[in-house]
Enzyme design. Structure first.
Site, mmCIF file in Angstrom:
data_model
loop_
_atom_site.group_PDB
_atom_site.id
_atom_site.type_symbol
_atom_site.label_atom_id
_atom_site.label_comp_id
_atom_site.label_asym_id
_atom_site.label_seq_id
_atom_site.Cartn_x
_atom_site.Cartn_y
_atom_site.Cartn_z
ATOM 1 N N GLU A 169 0.829 -1.223 0.000
ATOM 2 C CA GLU A 169 0.000 0.000 0.000
ATOM 3 C C GLU A 169 0.854 1.260 0.000
ATOM 4 O O GLU A 169 0.774 2.098 0.915
ATOM 5 C CB GLU A 169 -0.934 -0.009 1.208
ATOM 6 C CG GLU A 169 -1.908 -1.164 1.193
ATOM 7 C CD GLU A 169 -2.893 -1.135 2.364
ATOM 8 O OE1 GLU A 169 -2.557 -0.592 3.425
ATOM 9 O OE2 GLU A 169 -4.009 -1.662 2.209
ATOM 10 N N GLU A 362 -5.283 -8.002 -1.128
ATOM 11 C CA GLU A 362 -6.007 -8.012 0.161
ATOM 12 C C GLU A 362 -7.477 -7.714 -0.067
ATOM 13 O O GLU A 362 -7.815 -6.822 -0.847
ATOM 14 C CB GLU A 362 -5.466 -6.929 1.110
ATOM 15 C CG GLU A 362 -4.124 -7.204 1.692
ATOM 16 C CD GLU A 362 -3.665 -6.105 2.654
ATOM 17 O OE1 GLU A 362 -4.510 -5.438 3.265
ATOM 18 O OE2 GLU A 362 -2.440 -5.937 2.763
HETATM 19 C C1 BGP Z 1 -4.192 -2.990 5.120
HETATM 20 C C2 BGP Z 1 -2.853 -3.504 5.558
HETATM 21 C C3 BGP Z 1 -2.905 -4.779 6.326
HETATM 22 C C4 BGP Z 1 -4.162 -5.054 7.090
HETATM 23 C C5 BGP Z 1 -5.434 -4.538 6.466
HETATM 24 C C6 BGP Z 1 -6.639 -4.523 7.356
HETATM 25 O O1 BGP Z 1 -4.158 -1.596 5.105
HETATM 26 O O2 BGP Z 1 -2.014 -3.715 4.459
HETATM 27 O O3 BGP Z 1 -1.703 -4.889 7.006
HETATM 28 O O4 BGP Z 1 -4.055 -5.045 8.425
HETATM 29 O O5 BGP Z 1 -5.276 -3.257 5.944
HETATM 30 O O6 BGP Z 1 -6.597 -3.427 8.214
HETATM 31 P P1 BGP Z 1 -6.854 -3.549 9.754
HETATM 32 O O7 BGP Z 1 -5.911 -4.563 10.246
HETATM 33 O O8 BGP Z 1 -6.577 -2.201 10.291
HETATM 34 O O9 BGP Z 1 -8.272 -3.943 9.881
#
Ligand code: BGP
Length: 477
Positions: A169, A362
């Site tokens: 990201e 993701e």
């Molecule tokens: C993205 C990241 C991840 C992950 C995901 C979910 O931004 O790349 O590392 O954690 O989001 O976010 P969160 O864990 O805050 O729910």
């Protein structure tokens, strides 16, 4: 359904959110070790009592976990390498052999089950020493230090790994300069000049990594990754359309450089208006021409925006505070709007822009889960809400494939429960595998298959044929 036979089905994790063992086998501290509560930096030194540092003990249980992934039929597993396991302070002359050995074993374990590793080289876990000494990516020296690290990985894993992502990201540096760019200067004090110069260094480093990877192994496929902040205009007011166009450009600036090899036409005006005079050498310009092989992104939700910031109901996003609720979207327990069709839209937009293979790195639903007896002496979670979320998003991936978009694969985020990035909680669970760990750190760390585990296994086995195309029909297992 329209999934090609070689579609890469799988799941994704990040080292700092699951490994634990934060100082084991020579590992150095990473920036995550001073973020035990989410996006807020602590000033005291990290201690072993910290929940986030323990992760889910993947460092010691990866064999069991990868076996569980294999049980779902994963074709690909996206994970990150903790930079500070390889170079504890980022500046050692030689890499830490024990750190490399751990990832050798993880990769071998994947191959044992025919799972293709996809490695994120930098996933919000820069060595802390580099933040403290150089203020992270605000310093050009980071390019060479990152490339030294890349070189070790590319040489070590030649013939064993095919897919790489340079930065997780990358555009999130705009909103989280420390998490994403290891920049200690608080955001409010960071000038646009410093911020965009840091972005430039990351983009040059990413492009040089692509070049280096291809020179070491022409078979390597290296991808970019953005946080796809998909935004709709709140109204048809042309001012809202322009607002969205400008917000889009903030995100696309990154992937445009990475996928097209130069700063896009609109960058000049953006820099002018932000008072940025980018220092860019001829060598930098040449480096940027080394474009990625595929474009990847995370997609969780979509949002709205309006030119008049007082309009609409704020989403409360800690990334872009001006984003608004969409009255047509449902909302997760953590306030993230749910919009499966937005994924088809995002895939089409990215493909029409780049004409390069896309990878959904993701996607998933963070939710509270309740462990219940499974009737066979063990435990499970009846996570129909997660099945619904994933089903409906995957149906839209199939739609995009039908539209003609080249989608290489899909890795569901946090395929096993892990520590949340933004809030450092365990209770915000994404996994299809439950980890018995509570917010106070108690729990056996035992793994249990949720209902979604068997559901995803069938989806993969049937190459998507078992998906329920109608969002209003119940999903029957
Ligand atoms: C993205 C990241 C991840 C992950 C995901 C979910 O931004 O790349 O590392 O954690 O989001 O976010 P969160 O864990 O805050 O729910």
């Amino acid at each position: 359904m329209y999934f090609p036979r070689n579609f890469l089905w799988g799941g994704a994790t990040a080292a700092n959110q699951c490994e634990g063992a934060y100082l084991e086998d020579g590992k150095g501290l990473s920036i995550q070790d001073v973020l035990p509560k989410g996006f807020k930096i602590i000033t005291e030194e990290p201690t072993p009592d910290n929940l986030k540092l323990k992760g889910i003990d993947y460092y010691h249980r990866y064999k069991e976990d990868i076996k569980l992934f294999a049980g779902m039929g994963f074709k690909v597993y996206r994970f990150s390498i903790a930079w500070s396991r390889i170079f504890p302070t980022g500046e050692e002359a030689q890499p830490n052999e024990a750190g490399l050995k751990f990832y050798d074993d993880v990769i071998d374990e994947c191959h044992k089950y025919g799972i293709e590793p996809l490695i994120t080289i930098s996933h919000y876990e820069t060595p802390l020493a580099l933040a403290r000494k150089y203020n992270g990516w605000s310093n050009r020296i980071m390019i060479d230090l990152y490339l030294k690290y890349c070189q070790v990985l590319f040489e070590r894993y030649k013939g064993k790994v095919k897919y790489w992502i340079t930065f997780n990201e990358i555009n999130s540096i705009l909103h989280q300069p420390f998490v994403s760019g290891a920049i200690l200067t608080p955001k409010a004090q960071l000038s646009n000049q410093q911020l965009y110069q840091a972005i430039h260094y990351e983009l040059v480093a990413s492009a040089k990594a692509v070049q280096l990877a291809h020179s070491i192994d022409p078979e390597y496929k290296v991808g970019s990754m953005i946080l796809a902040v998909t935004i709709y205009p709140l109204t048809p007011n042309p001012d809202d359309i322009i607002e969205v166009m400008e917000l889009d450009n903030e995100v696309y600036l990154f992937s445009d450089v990475q996928a097209l090899g130069a700063y896009p036409y609109y960058a000049k005006r953006v820099f002018e208006e932000k008072g940025v005079q980018l220092e860019i050498s001829d060598e930098d310009r040449e480096a940027l021409t080394h474009t990625v092989d595929f474009v990847s992104f995370s997609y969780y939700s979509s949002n709205c925006a309006a030119a008049d910031h007082s309009l609409g109901e704020p989403t409360g996003s800690n990334m872009v505070p001006t984003l608004k609720r969409n009255p047509y979207s449902k909302v997760s327990e953590w306030g993230w709007q749910i919009d499966p069709k937005g994924l088809r839209y995002t895939l089409n937009r990215l493909y029409s822009r780049y004409h390069k293979p896309l990878f959904i790195a993701e996607n998933g639903l963070g939710a509270n889960d309740t462990l219940v007896p499974d009737g066979h002496g063990s435990f499970t979670v009846e996570d129909d809400y997660r099945i619904r979320y994933m089903n409906d998003h995957l149906v839209q991936v199939s739609e995009a494939l039908h539209d003609g978009v080249d989608v290489m694969g899909y890795t569901s985020w946090g395929c096993i429960d892990l520590i949340s990035c933004s809030t450092a909680e365990i209770k915000k669970r994404y996994g299809m595998i439950y980890v018995d760990l509570n917010s106070d750190g108690s729990g056996t760390l035992e793994r249990y298959k949720k209902k979604s585990y068997e559901w995803y296994r069938r989806v993969i086995e049937s190459n998507g044929e078992s998906l329920e195309p109608d969002p209003d029909k119940p999903i029957v297992l």
